[in-house]
Scaffold this motif. Sequence first.
Motif, PDB file in Angstrom:
ATOM      1  N   VAL A   1     -16.433   1.385  20.712  1.00  0.00           N
ATOM      2  CA  VAL A   1     -15.185   1.893  21.292  1.00  0.00           C
ATOM      3  C   VAL A   1     -14.485   2.912  20.402  1.00  0.00           C
ATOM      4  O   VAL A   1     -13.461   3.479  20.800  1.00  0.00           O
ATOM      5  CB  VAL A   1     -14.207   0.743  21.622  1.00  0.00           C
ATOM      6  N   LYS A   2     -15.013   3.157  19.227  1.00  0.00           N
ATOM      7  CA  LYS A   2     -14.372   4.106  18.310  1.00  0.00           C
ATOM      8  C   LYS A   2     -14.226   5.475  18.958  1.00  0.00           C
ATOM      9  O   LYS A   2     -15.159   5.979  19.590  1.00  0.00           O
ATOM     10  CB  LYS A   2     -15.195   4.226  17.026  1.00  0.00           C
ATOM     11  N   GLY A   3     -13.040   6.039  18.804  1.00  0.00           N
ATOM     12  CA  GLY A   3     -12.772   7.354  19.373  1.00  0.00           C
ATOM     13  C   GLY A   3     -12.329   7.317  20.818  1.00  0.00           C
ATOM     14  O   GLY A   3     -11.883   8.340  21.355  1.00  0.00           O
ATOM     15  N   ARG A   4     -12.435   6.146  21.470  1.00  0.00           N
ATOM     16  CA  ARG A   4     -12.029   6.039  22.881  1.00  0.00           C
ATOM     17  C   ARG A   4     -10.855   5.074  23.063  1.00  0.00           C
ATOM     18  O   ARG A   4     -10.033   5.278  23.945  1.00  0.00           O
ATOM     19  CB  ARG A   4     -13.210   5.553  23.722  1.00  0.00           C
ATOM     20  N   PHE A   5     -10.806   4.039  22.259  1.00  0.00           N
ATOM     21  CA  PHE A   5      -9.758   3.017  22.382  1.00  0.00           C
ATOM     22  C   PHE A   5      -8.788   3.129  21.211  1.00  0.00           C
ATOM     23  O   PHE A   5      -9.171   3.489  20.093  1.00  0.00           O
ATOM     24  CB  PHE A   5     -10.361   1.621  22.369  1.00  0.00           C
TER      25      PHE A   5
END
Length: 126
Positions: free
Chosen positions: A64-68
């Motif tokens: 989820v890094k960069g999105r959440f």
Amino acid sequence: QVQLVESGGGLVQAGGSLRLSCAASGRTFSSCAMGWFRQAPGKVREFVAGVSMSGGKTSYGDSVKGRFTISRDNAKNTVYLQMNSLKPEDTAVYYCAADNRYYDYVTLREYEYDYWGQGTQVTVSS
């Protein structure tokens, strides 16, 4: 004692966004590290994001890094999870959790959390 209630889940198309909220009861929220976990059908529960009790430190699962983005408002006893660019593989029940050990770090391990919410379903359609 801390009680946690998640909200904000639902059905969204791939590429869309949702914001989850977790409202905490009790006067100890500001001394708790908070986290979000998720569990998809047939899979183990996995760490999504965590925030320290001050809000100054955060950590994310690789998927989820960069999105959440996780954040918290200690005045409102609430922690948030902003989810952008959602993918079908993000479909899961999302759980909020609190670690009541009073230290200003992110808690990564599921077993170190003391309190859990009931979960909110997020479904991402392709």
